[in-house]
Design a protein around this motif. Structure first.
Motif, short mmCIF file in Angstrom:
data_model
loop_
_atom_site.label_atom_id
_atom_site.label_comp_id
_atom_site.label_asym_id
_atom_site.label_seq_id
_atom_site.Cartn_x
_atom_site.Cartn_y
_atom_site.Cartn_z
N TYR A 188 0.84 -1.20 0.00
CA TYR A 188 0.00 0.00 0.00
C TYR A 188 0.88 1.26 0.00
CZ TYR A 188 -3.52 3.39 1.50
OH TYR A 188 -4.35 4.47 1.59
N ASP A 189 0.49 2.25 -0.80
CA ASP A 189 1.29 3.48 -0.91
C ASP A 189 0.90 4.45 0.22
OD1 ASP A 189 2.87 5.57 -1.64
OD2 ASP A 189 2.05 5.81 -3.66
N GLU A 190 1.32 4.13 1.43
CA GLU A 190 0.99 4.96 2.59
C GLU A 190 1.60 6.35 2.47
OE1 GLU A 190 -0.26 6.26 6.40
OE2 GLU A 190 -0.98 4.68 5.07
N ASP A 191 2.73 6.45 1.78
CA ASP A 191 3.42 7.74 1.69
C ASP A 191 2.60 8.79 0.94
OD1 ASP A 191 5.81 9.11 2.45
OD2 ASP A 191 6.37 9.17 0.34
N THR A 200 -2.11 12.93 0.55
CA THR A 200 -1.83 14.02 -0.39
C THR A 200 -3.03 14.41 -1.23
OG1 THR A 200 -0.99 12.47 -2.05
CG2 THR A 200 0.62 13.40 -0.51
N ARG A 201 -3.97 13.50 -1.45
CA ARG A 201 -5.18 13.82 -2.22
C ARG A 201 -6.05 14.80 -1.42
NH1 ARG A 201 -7.84 8.13 -3.53
NH2 ARG A 201 -9.49 9.51 -4.32
N LYS A 202 -6.79 15.66 -2.11
CA LYS A 202 -7.61 16.66 -1.43
C LYS A 202 -8.67 16.02 -0.53
CE LYS A 202 -7.12 20.79 -4.30
NZ LYS A 202 -6.29 20.33 -5.42
N SER A 203 -9.14 14.83 -0.87
CA SER A 203 -10.12 14.16 -0.03
C SER A 203 -9.48 13.52 1.20
CB SER A 203 -10.87 13.09 -0.83
OG SER A 203 -9.96 12.13 -1.37
N ARG A 204 -8.16 13.36 1.18
CA ARG A 204 -7.43 12.75 2.31
C ARG A 204 -6.68 13.80 3.14
NH1 ARG A 204 -10.27 9.34 -0.36
NH2 ARG A 204 -9.50 7.22 -0.71
N LEU A 205 -6.35 14.90 2.52
CA LEU A 205 -5.54 15.93 3.16
C LEU A 205 -6.18 16.51 4.42
CD1 LEU A 205 -2.83 17.33 2.84
CD2 LEU A 205 -3.91 18.98 1.30
N GLY A 251 4.32 5.26 10.53
CA GLY A 251 4.13 5.06 9.10
C GLY A 251 5.37 5.44 8.32
N THR A 252 5.18 6.23 7.28
CA THR A 252 6.32 6.68 6.46
C THR A 252 6.82 8.05 6.91
OG1 THR A 252 4.81 7.58 4.80
CG2 THR A 252 5.59 5.33 4.46
N GLY A 253 6.31 8.54 8.05
CA GLY A 253 6.88 9.73 8.66
C GLY A 253 6.21 11.04 8.33
N ARG A 254 4.96 11.01 7.85
CA ARG A 254 4.32 12.27 7.46
C ARG A 254 4.31 13.26 8.62
NH1 ARG A 254 0.74 14.13 3.41
NH2 ARG A 254 0.82 16.40 3.59
N TYR A 255 3.91 12.82 9.81
CA TYR A 255 3.85 13.72 10.95
C TYR A 255 5.23 13.91 11.57
CZ TYR A 255 -1.21 13.20 10.64
OH TYR A 255 -2.51 13.20 10.20
N SER A 256 5.97 12.84 11.74
CA SER A 256 7.28 12.94 12.39
C SER A 256 8.23 13.85 11.62
CB SER A 256 7.91 11.55 12.54
OG SER A 256 7.32 10.83 13.59
N ASN A 287 -14.41 11.42 -5.12
CA ASN A 287 -14.40 11.73 -6.56
C ASN A 287 -14.78 13.18 -6.83
OD1 ASN A 287 -17.04 11.18 -5.68
ND2 ASN A 287 -17.73 10.67 -7.75
N LYS A 288 -15.44 13.82 -5.87
CA LYS A 288 -15.79 15.23 -5.99
C LYS A 288 -14.72 16.12 -5.36
CE LYS A 288 -19.86 14.27 -7.77
NZ LYS A 288 -20.18 14.54 -9.17
N PHE A 289 -14.31 15.78 -4.13
CA PHE A 289 -13.41 16.66 -3.40
C PHE A 289 -12.00 16.68 -3.99
CE2 PHE A 289 -16.40 16.02 0.32
CZ PHE A 289 -16.95 17.29 0.19
N ASP A 290 -11.58 15.59 -4.62
CA ASP A 290 -10.25 15.59 -5.22
C ASP A 290 -10.13 16.63 -6.33
OD1 ASP A 290 -9.19 13.67 -3.57
OD2 ASP A 290 -9.62 12.00 -4.92
N GLY A 291 -11.26 17.05 -6.90
CA GLY A 291 -11.23 18.04 -7.97
C GLY A 291 -11.45 19.47 -7.53
#
Length: 257
Positions: A11-14, A18-23, A49-54, A217-221
């Motif tokens: 899984y691409d946790e990194d 980054t997507r607007k619906s996940r950000l 995880g891959t260190g986003r917060y750290s 599918n809406k918020f990413d745009g």
């Protein structure tokens, strides 16, 4: 834990946040972390995880001890570390942090492990370890995945009937605790029951992304200004008791007494 390790090996946790619906999950969580940061705060992140917060906190000059279960995630995090960062990375399990000194941290982040613990014994071990590592009056952040918003997702993806037929959902539409499902799902009442006997004070209970995942599918745009206003909206409702149960990710913030 082999199911979790196998899952994150592919899984691409990194890129997840980054997507607007996940950000929103990241931005609102960071907003609350910053609220309790002080000069020279020492931070422990359990399940980094891959260190986003750290890495973000290390960029701000804070001293971080980051603990992660999955070697693949650790390899990615290590590549992000800069020479000026004050960050130590350890492989470890949230349920046993015996190598971590007690009462040593001003901020403790438990932003992933509760997603992947499937019995109360392990859940309490992880919570106890986070509290043990925290100083008195330290602030602890624990994240959970919301059962009922995930049920909405399953209906929208036409997967609910299969879950029912496979016996993975009970009569109240609560997902059963099965490790090969990868994610453990909670209602706020489950979290309240887990936390009721700990010597802590809840500061906030936050819905960090609300329905963002449902309408990805809406918020990413969304355009830049649209997204900025959307974040203003989320920040205005994220602690409302009548709405927080809609959020797919819930953040429990409490102080060690």
């Amino acid at each position: 834990m082999k199911e979790v390790i196998n899952y994150y090996n592919t899984y691409d946790e990194d890129r997840r946040l980054t997507r607007k619906s996940r950000l929103p999950e990241y931005l609102i969580t960071m907003k609350y972390i910053k609220k309790y940061l002080k000069p020279n705060s020492k931070i422990l992140e359990i399940g980094a995880g891959t260190g986003r917060y750290s890495i973000a906190l290390a960029d701000m000059g804070y001293e971080i001890d980051a603990v992660e279960l999955v070697p693949h995630n650790i390899e990615i995090m290590q590549k992000k570390v800069k020479s000026e960062h004050r960050i130590n990375i350890y492989q470890g399990n949230a349920c046993d942090l015996s190598f971590v000194e007690s009462e040593s941290y001003d901020i403790v982040l438990l932003l992933g492990p509760m997603y992947h613990l499937f019995n109360n014994e392990d859940k309490h071990k992880a919570i106890c370890e986070a509290i043990r590592a925290a100083k008195k009056d330290a602030v602890i952040f624990a994240s959970y995945c919301n059962n009922d918003t995930c049920m909405y997702k399953m209906f929208a993806k036409h997967k609910m009937l299969k879950l029912i037929d496979d016996g993975l959902v009970d009569e109240s539409f609560h997902a059963k605790s099965i490790p090969n499902m990868i994610f453990e799902l909670y209602r706020k009442s489950d979290i309240d029951n887990l936390m009721k006997d700990y010597n802590v004070t809840r500061l906030h209970f936050v819905g960090v992304d609300m329905l963002s995942y449902i309408f990805d599918n809406k918020f990413d745009g969304l355009k830049k200004r649209e997204f900025e206003v959307y974040m203003e909206f989320l920040e205005s409702i994220c602690e409302r008791e009548d709405l927080v149960g809609f959020s797919i990710h819930m953040l429990d913030i409490f102080k060690k007494d």
